[in-house]
Design a protein around this motif. Structure first.
Motif, mmCIF file in Angstrom:
data_model
loop_
_atom_site.group_PDB
_atom_site.id
_atom_site.type_symbol
_atom_site.label_atom_id
_atom_site.label_comp_id
_atom_site.label_asym_id
_atom_site.label_seq_id
_atom_site.Cartn_x
_atom_site.Cartn_y
_atom_site.Cartn_z
ATOM 1 N N VAL A 1 0.837 -1.201 0.000
ATOM 2 C CA VAL A 1 0.000 0.000 0.000
ATOM 3 C C VAL A 1 0.874 1.253 0.000
ATOM 4 O O VAL A 1 0.584 2.243 -0.666
ATOM 5 C CB VAL A 1 -0.935 0.010 1.230
ATOM 6 N N HIS A 2 1.943 1.221 0.764
ATOM 7 C CA HIS A 2 2.894 2.338 0.812
ATOM 8 C C HIS A 2 4.271 1.763 1.073
ATOM 9 O O HIS A 2 4.429 0.613 1.468
ATOM 10 C CB HIS A 2 2.506 3.345 1.911
ATOM 11 N N ARG A 3 5.302 2.570 0.838
ATOM 12 C CA ARG A 3 6.668 2.083 0.976
ATOM 13 C C ARG A 3 7.461 2.951 1.946
ATOM 14 O O ARG A 3 7.110 4.096 2.191
ATOM 15 C CB ARG A 3 7.369 2.099 -0.388
ATOM 16 N N ILE A 4 8.527 2.369 2.466
ATOM 17 C CA ILE A 4 9.554 3.149 3.138
ATOM 18 C C ILE A 4 10.886 2.742 2.514
ATOM 19 O O ILE A 4 11.024 1.628 2.002
ATOM 20 C CB ILE A 4 9.555 2.960 4.674
ATOM 21 N N ASP A 5 11.833 3.645 2.525
ATOM 22 C CA ASP A 5 13.090 3.420 1.826
ATOM 23 C C ASP A 5 13.875 2.252 2.414
ATOM 24 O O ASP A 5 13.685 1.880 3.578
ATOM 25 C CB ASP A 5 13.952 4.682 1.871
ATOM 26 N N LYS A 6 14.791 1.728 1.611
ATOM 27 C CA LYS A 6 15.612 0.585 2.006
ATOM 28 C C LYS A 6 16.254 0.798 3.383
ATOM 29 O O LYS A 6 16.183 -0.075 4.249
ATOM 30 C CB LYS A 6 16.690 0.340 0.955
ATOM 31 N N ASP A 7 16.899 1.932 3.599
ATOM 32 C CA ASP A 7 17.632 2.157 4.841
ATOM 33 C C ASP A 7 16.812 2.867 5.910
ATOM 34 O O ASP A 7 17.364 3.323 6.917
ATOM 35 C CB ASP A 7 18.931 2.920 4.554
ATOM 36 N N THR A 8 15.501 2.980 5.684
ATOM 37 C CA THR A 8 14.583 3.458 6.718
ATOM 38 C C THR A 8 13.930 2.241 7.359
ATOM 39 O O THR A 8 13.446 1.357 6.662
ATOM 40 C CB THR A 8 13.494 4.378 6.122
ATOM 41 N N SER A 9 13.953 2.186 8.663
ATOM 42 C CA SER A 9 13.319 1.071 9.374
ATOM 43 C C SER A 9 11.907 1.473 9.795
ATOM 44 O O SER A 9 11.543 2.642 9.734
ATOM 45 C CB SER A 9 14.142 0.712 10.623
ATOM 46 N N GLY A 10 11.128 0.466 10.209
ATOM 47 C CA GLY A 10 9.859 0.792 10.837
ATOM 48 C C GLY A 10 8.614 0.207 10.216
ATOM 49 O O GLY A 10 8.662 -0.736 9.413
ATOM 50 N N LEU A 11 7.492 0.800 10.597
ATOM 51 C CA LEU A 11 6.172 0.212 10.368
ATOM 52 C C LEU A 11 5.582 0.517 8.999
ATOM 53 O O LEU A 11 5.660 1.647 8.513
ATOM 54 C CB LEU A 11 5.209 0.719 11.439
ATOM 55 N N TYR B 1 15.775 20.655 2.729
ATOM 56 C CA TYR B 1 15.280 21.935 2.237
ATOM 57 C C TYR B 1 15.395 23.036 3.292
ATOM 58 O O TYR B 1 15.704 24.191 2.972
ATOM 59 C CB TYR B 1 13.826 21.765 1.787
ATOM 60 N N ILE B 2 15.182 22.679 4.567
ATOM 61 C CA ILE B 2 15.295 23.683 5.635
ATOM 62 C C ILE B 2 16.691 23.668 6.259
ATOM 63 O O ILE B 2 16.918 24.271 7.307
ATOM 64 C CB ILE B 2 14.210 23.496 6.720
ATOM 65 N N ASP B 3 17.620 22.974 5.582
ATOM 66 C CA ASP B 3 19.041 22.950 5.965
ATOM 67 C C ASP B 3 19.306 22.188 7.260
ATOM 68 O O ASP B 3 20.235 22.517 7.996
ATOM 69 C CB ASP B 3 19.612 24.373 6.062
ATOM 70 N N PHE B 4 18.491 21.166 7.524
ATOM 71 C CA PHE B 4 18.746 20.238 8.626
ATOM 72 C C PHE B 4 18.657 18.811 8.081
ATOM 73 O O PHE B 4 17.760 18.050 8.443
ATOM 74 C CB PHE B 4 17.742 20.443 9.771
ATOM 75 N N PRO B 5 19.591 18.444 7.182
ATOM 76 C CA PRO B 5 19.507 17.118 6.541
ATOM 77 C C PRO B 5 19.687 15.985 7.538
ATOM 78 O O PRO B 5 20.332 16.143 8.581
ATOM 79 C CB PRO B 5 20.649 17.153 5.527
ATOM 80 N N ILE B 6 19.131 14.843 7.196
ATOM 81 C CA ILE B 6 19.198 13.681 8.084
ATOM 82 C C ILE B 6 20.614 13.103 8.094
ATOM 83 O O ILE B 6 21.262 12.976 7.059
ATOM 84 C CB ILE B 6 18.184 12.613 7.644
ATOM 85 N N VAL B 7 21.069 12.783 9.271
ATOM 86 C CA VAL B 7 22.400 12.205 9.457
ATOM 87 C C VAL B 7 22.513 10.889 8.671
ATOM 88 O O VAL B 7 21.612 10.056 8.710
ATOM 89 C CB VAL B 7 22.668 11.952 10.954
ATOM 90 N N GLU C 1 29.075 7.712 10.581
ATOM 91 C CA GLU C 1 28.990 6.415 9.907
ATOM 92 C C GLU C 1 27.747 5.669 10.393
ATOM 93 O O GLU C 1 27.705 5.179 11.523
ATOM 94 C CB GLU C 1 30.252 5.593 10.200
ATOM 95 N N THR C 2 26.738 5.602 9.543
ATOM 96 C CA THR C 2 25.470 4.987 9.952
ATOM 97 C C THR C 2 24.923 4.002 8.922
ATOM 98 O O THR C 2 23.869 3.415 9.134
ATOM 99 C CB THR C 2 24.405 6.077 10.185
ATOM 100 N N ASN C 3 25.606 3.838 7.773
ATOM 101 C CA ASN C 3 25.109 2.967 6.699
ATOM 102 C C ASN C 3 23.706 3.359 6.252
ATOM 103 O O ASN C 3 22.808 2.536 6.148
ATOM 104 C CB ASN C 3 25.131 1.499 7.140
ATOM 105 N N GLY C 4 23.526 4.635 5.996
ATOM 106 C CA GLY C 4 22.227 5.115 5.532
ATOM 107 C C GLY C 4 21.602 6.092 6.502
ATOM 108 O O GLY C 4 22.092 6.296 7.617
ATOM 109 N N GLN C 5 20.500 6.691 6.079
ATOM 110 C CA GLN C 5 19.846 7.738 6.859
ATOM 111 C C GLN C 5 19.325 7.209 8.197
ATOM 112 O O GLN C 5 18.818 6.095 8.282
ATOM 113 C CB GLN C 5 18.700 8.372 6.063
ATOM 114 N N VAL C 6 19.455 8.036 9.218
ATOM 115 C CA VAL C 6 18.959 7.686 10.557
ATOM 116 C C VAL C 6 17.496 8.106 10.629
ATOM 117 O O VAL C 6 17.144 9.186 11.089
ATOM 118 C CB VAL C 6 19.801 8.378 11.651
#
Length: 302
Positions: free
Chosen positions: A133-143, A241-247, A259-264
């Motif tokens: 129904v919806h997706r989350i990115d490869k390196d995003t965890s969760g529901l 866009y608001i200059d606070f990119p995800i680590v 070093e996080t192997n993808g977005q936190v």
């Protein structure tokens, strides 16, 4: 094979053919270059090279090959199932897992695992994305919620369209956000300079993200983000866009990062009405161990 045609406009004069065509068909330049190399693109009936610069009134004809069908096989991959009934299931996807198969990821996806777990996934999205129904990115965890019946899929998609599904994420971003809450209302579409990326563009689709600060560190902020819309890479694009990119974000983040192997980024909670009973269901999952460890390290460092 699908044959397509375009006459070069004055405003497109001297643009490289691979760049122009990638913008026209919303494909990556590397994909378009492969078509050109395989002589699937002609300009005025002639074979050209990827660096050919278009001239006003040039006639471009290109043939898009039919995608090779994916052979999706069930795989015995462990799943963290939070909830399941005859209509749907809710899973907690681990970081590093792709949601559905594609040309570059035919195995090891959530769909491969789901096909092994159950036979009754909805077929609305076809054989490549059953139940999704919806997706989350490869390196995003969760529901995320998966539909087992077409009734559930249709209903959940409608809830998504009417913004009745509640989705909250948590992330760690670069910089210290001074205000407690905020709202980002900026349209998102394909980045005109890089078709592999999304960006805030005037011609994009409406996109709204709410955020609030959970905790501040010396150079970082732990935030909660709530989606009002569901555009591709929405939180990642909006926070940049608001200059606070995800680590750790390899696509939208800073070069010098942790070093996080993808977005936190973690999809922490999900709420929706059950498509059959209309009962409100709400699920919440703690951030994974790496996320907690990062917060612990930041607390010690700063």
């Amino acid at each position: 094979m699908t044959l397509n045609q375009h006459i070069v406009l004055e405003t497109e004069n001297k643009i490289r053919i691979d760049k122009l065509l990638s913008n026209l068909v919303s494909e990556s330049r590397s994909q378009v270059q492969s078509w050109i190399t395989n002589e699937l693109v002609l300009v005025n009936g002639e074979i050209i090279k990827p660096n050919y610069k278009c001239q006003t009134a040039d006639e471009i004809r290109w043939t898009i090959p039919e995608p090779e069908p994916l052979n999706i096989k069930p795989e015995n991959i462990p799943l963290r199932i939070v909830y399941e009934d005859s209509d749907l299931l809710v899973v907690n996807k681990p970081k590093g897992m792709v949601v559905h198969p594609s040309a570059g990821h035919q195995n090891g996806t959530l769909v491969n695992a789901l096909l092994y777990h159950c036979d009754d996934l909805s077929g609305i999205n076809g054989v490549e994305r059953p139940g999704i129904v919806h997706r989350i990115d490869k390196d995003t965890s969760g529901l995320l919620v998966v539909a087992k019946s077409d009734l559930a899929h249709t209903n959940l998609s409608e809830q998504m369209a009417t913004k009745d599904i509640e989705r909250k994420y948590e992330a760690v971003v670069h910089g210290v956000i001074e205000h407690e809450t905020g709202l980002i209302d900026a349209p998102i579409g394909r980045d005109k300079n890089d078709r592999q990326k999304m960006g805030v563009v005037d011609s994009g689709k409406p996109a709204v993200t709410h955020f609030r600060v959970i905790r501040r560190f010396e150079n970082f902020t732990h935030v909660e983000c709530q989606l009002e819309t569901g555009r591709t890479h929405q939180i990642r694009v909006h926070m940049k866009y608001i200059d606070f990119p995800i680590v750790g974000d390899p696509k939208y983040g800073r070069r010098k990062t942790l070093e996080t192997n993808g977005q936190v980024l973690h999809a922490k909670s999900l709420g929706f009405k059950h498509p059959r009973t209309n009962e409100w269901l709400f699920f919440e999952e703690e951030a994974p161990a790496y996320f907690k460890e990062l917060l612990s390290q930041m607390e010690k460092m700063y």
